[in-house]
Design an enzyme around this catalytic site. Structure first.
Site, short mmCIF file in Angstrom:
data_model
loop_
_atom_site.label_atom_id
_atom_site.label_comp_id
_atom_site.label_asym_id
_atom_site.label_seq_id
_atom_site.Cartn_x
_atom_site.Cartn_y
_atom_site.Cartn_z
N GLY A 133 -43.56 -38.05 0.90
CA GLY A 133 -44.85 -38.04 1.61
C GLY A 133 -44.97 -39.28 2.48
N GLY A 184 -47.46 -40.01 5.66
CA GLY A 184 -48.90 -40.04 5.49
C GLY A 184 -49.49 -41.41 5.73
N GLN A 185 -50.79 -41.52 5.46
CA GLN A 185 -51.51 -42.78 5.74
C GLN A 185 -50.89 -43.95 4.97
OE1 GLN A 185 -55.51 -43.13 4.23
NE2 GLN A 185 -55.99 -44.86 5.56
N ASP A 241 -40.39 -36.32 3.90
CA ASP A 241 -41.65 -35.61 4.14
C ASP A 241 -41.32 -34.21 4.63
OD1 ASP A 241 -44.41 -34.91 5.10
OD2 ASP A 241 -44.77 -37.04 4.74
N ARG A 289 -41.92 -32.84 7.50
CA ARG A 289 -41.40 -32.84 8.87
C ARG A 289 -40.96 -34.23 9.28
NH1 ARG A 289 -44.76 -28.64 8.73
NH2 ARG A 289 -46.48 -30.00 8.17
N ASP A 337 -39.34 -30.63 1.05
CA ASP A 337 -40.53 -30.02 0.46
C ASP A 337 -40.43 -30.31 -1.04
OD1 ASP A 337 -42.45 -28.50 -0.70
OD2 ASP A 337 -41.97 -26.65 0.37
N TYR A 373 -58.76 -31.61 -6.23
CA TYR A 373 -57.94 -32.81 -6.05
C TYR A 373 -58.07 -33.73 -7.27
CZ TYR A 373 -56.78 -37.41 -3.97
OH TYR A 373 -56.27 -38.65 -3.69
N LYS A 409 -55.38 -34.91 -10.10
CA LYS A 409 -55.07 -36.32 -10.35
C LYS A 409 -55.18 -36.64 -11.85
CE LYS A 409 -53.98 -37.90 -6.34
NZ LYS A 409 -52.57 -38.22 -6.10
P1 NAD Z 1 -51.70 -38.27 3.43
O1 NAD Z 1 -52.37 -36.94 3.35
O2 NAD Z 1 -51.99 -39.16 4.57
O3 NAD Z 1 -50.12 -38.07 3.37
C1 NAD Z 1 -49.51 -37.18 2.46
C2 NAD Z 1 -48.14 -36.85 3.01
O4 NAD Z 1 -47.52 -35.94 2.10
C3 NAD Z 1 -48.18 -36.15 4.38
O5 NAD Z 1 -47.36 -36.82 5.31
C4 NAD Z 1 -47.67 -34.74 4.07
O6 NAD Z 1 -46.89 -34.17 5.14
C5 NAD Z 1 -46.79 -34.99 2.85
N1 NAD Z 1 -46.60 -33.78 2.04
C6 NAD Z 1 -47.50 -32.81 1.75
N2 NAD Z 1 -46.91 -31.84 1.03
C7 NAD Z 1 -45.62 -32.21 0.85
C8 NAD Z 1 -44.53 -31.61 0.19
N3 NAD Z 1 -44.64 -30.43 -0.43
N4 NAD Z 1 -43.33 -32.25 0.20
C9 NAD Z 1 -43.20 -33.44 0.85
N5 NAD Z 1 -44.22 -34.06 1.49
C10 NAD Z 1 -45.41 -33.44 1.50
O7 NAD Z 1 -51.97 -39.03 2.03
P2 NAD Z 1 -52.09 -40.60 1.79
O8 NAD Z 1 -53.45 -41.00 2.16
O9 NAD Z 1 -50.93 -41.29 2.35
O10 NAD Z 1 -52.04 -40.63 0.19
C11 NAD Z 1 -50.86 -40.92 -0.53
C12 NAD Z 1 -51.19 -40.80 -2.01
O11 NAD Z 1 -52.24 -41.71 -2.34
C13 NAD Z 1 -51.68 -39.43 -2.45
O12 NAD Z 1 -51.23 -39.15 -3.75
C14 NAD Z 1 -53.17 -39.59 -2.47
O13 NAD Z 1 -53.78 -38.69 -3.37
C15 NAD Z 1 -53.32 -41.02 -2.94
N6 NAD Z 1 -54.60 -41.59 -2.54
C16 NAD Z 1 -54.88 -41.87 -1.24
C17 NAD Z 1 -56.11 -42.40 -0.89
C18 NAD Z 1 -56.46 -42.72 0.54
O14 NAD Z 1 -57.59 -43.14 0.80
N7 NAD Z 1 -55.55 -42.57 1.48
C19 NAD Z 1 -57.08 -42.65 -1.88
C20 NAD Z 1 -56.78 -42.33 -3.20
C21 NAD Z 1 -55.52 -41.83 -3.53
#
Ligand code: NAD
Length: 314
Positions: A10, A13-14, A36, A38, A51, A141, A145
């Site tokens: 992943g 992501g952010q 990830d 893509r 995936d 969600y 968790k």
């Molecule tokens: P995000 O949604 O920005 O990124 C998630 C990434 O996972 C994406 O790039 C997506 O393409 C990838 N992804 C989705 N399905 C996938 C799969 N089947 N195989 C491979 N990759 C896949 O999420 P984030 O904000 O970076 O969060 C990362 C983690 O931190 C998560 O577990 C989230 O629950 C947790 N979290 C984030 C926040 C926040 O504010 N950002 C807060 C609490 C917890």
């Protein structure tokens, strides 16, 4: 010392976008594999399309690179998950269980699976929510968790897997846009402000939520992963606090830089999610166990976000 090879699932992501360069500095560019669904628009280092719901594909990467540590960041977040609860549940649980099982089978030394303040629900105390409060989440969600927290504890107790976790508050960053959470407004608001626009907020002005600046979130993650195993007493997930504020307080903080900036409030379905979450977090167990202490408060966060995003939009 054993050479570590890190897999970040992943990674686009952010949090992954910001974590990747930190890990590359710590372990070396060729020791960190980003994965990830893509390819990202710009790659810096090793990347694998993955995936994570597919255990064989995950196993293949772990074997090929001789991975020793995994950061599992793939998930469907709180607001997005509500559009299709069973899809979100299946994705979040399948990926978490695959990562736990592949880690057990392939002797992964350390595993990070983050949780969230979304693990808490209606009956947890709203202020200074303690580490061990009741977990009755309102979103699919949050349910996923809580389940992942308990599976992590199970894998630790049953198989000795060194799995670690924090319950992130809303993470605020300038590196990329968030992926569909209930705290996303606190990032979007800065993008509008620095472009001289007003902001339409999907939460009520007095909705207080726990938040954390990305630098603190990353430092917490890396400090937890670096801590000696003997200092880790929590194997579900550690409460983690940064700061807490309302949309009105954030607006006021931004107005110190842009006096004409205004926020209009048009709450939607995310208001109910936000109301089910803690307002402030007690992270004393993380402080005691591995010395956690947040560095960023609201004024410092505002300064950092405006400085970085002004450079982006210039
Ligand atoms: P995000 O949604 O920005 O990124 C998630 C990434 O996972 C994406 O790039 C997506 O393409 C990838 N992804 C989705 N399905 C996938 C799969 N089947 N195989 C491979 N990759 C896949 O999420 P984030 O904000 O970076 O969060 C990362 C983690 O931190 C998560 O577990 C989230 O629950 C947790 N979290 C984030 C926040 C926040 O504010 N950002 C807060 C609490 C917890």
């Amino acid at each position: 010392m054993q050479r570590e090879t890190i897999l970040v699932i992943g990674a686009n992501g952010q949090i992954g976008t910001a974590l990747l360069p930190e890990l590359q500095v710590q372990f070396g560019v060729n020791q960190v594999i980003a994965a990830d669904l893509r390819k990202p628009s710009s790659e810096t280092g090793l990347f694998e399309v993955l995936d994570a719901t597919k255990p064989d594909a995950l196993t293949d990467i772990v074997r090929r690179y001789r991975v020793t540590q995994i950061y599992h960041l793939a998930a469907i977040l709180s607001a997005k998950g509500e559009s299709d609860p069973l899809w979100a549940w299946n994705l979040n649980m399948q990926t978490a269980l695959n990562v736990l099982e592949v880690s057990r089978l392939h002797n992964i030394r350390k595993l990070f699976i983050p949780s969230s303040i979304a693990a808490f629900g209606e009956h947890a105390p709203k202020y200074e929510t303690p580490q061990t409060a009741i977990l009755d989440p309102a979103t699919v969600y949050g349910i996923s968790k809580v389940a992942a927290e308990n599976w992590s504890l199970y894998y630790h107790k049953r198989y000795g897997l060194d799995v670690r976790s924090v319950r992130y508050p809303g993470v605020i960053s300038h590196q990329s846009m968030p992926g569909g959470g209930t705290t996303d407004y606190a990032v979007a608001i800065f993008h509008e402000a620095v472009q001289g626009r007003s902001f339409e907020c999907f939460l009520e002005k007095d909705t207080r939520l726990p938040m954390i600046y990305m630098d603190d979130a990353l430092r917490a993650t890396l400090e937890l992963m670096d801590a000696p195993e003997s200092q880790i007493s929590v194997r579900t997930s550690y409460n983690l606090a940064g700061m807490s504020f309302t949309p009105a307080e954030l607006t006021e903080s931004i107005q110190a830089y842009f006096p004409n900036f205004v926020t209009q409030y048009k709450p939607d379905f995310r208001q109910a999610i936000a109301e089910s979450w803690p307002k402030t977090i007690d992270d004393s167990v993380a402080r005691q166990d591995w010395g956690w202490k947040a560095a960023f408060d609201l004024p410092r966060l505002t300064h950092e976000m405006i400085t970085h995003l002004t450079a982006v939009y210039q």
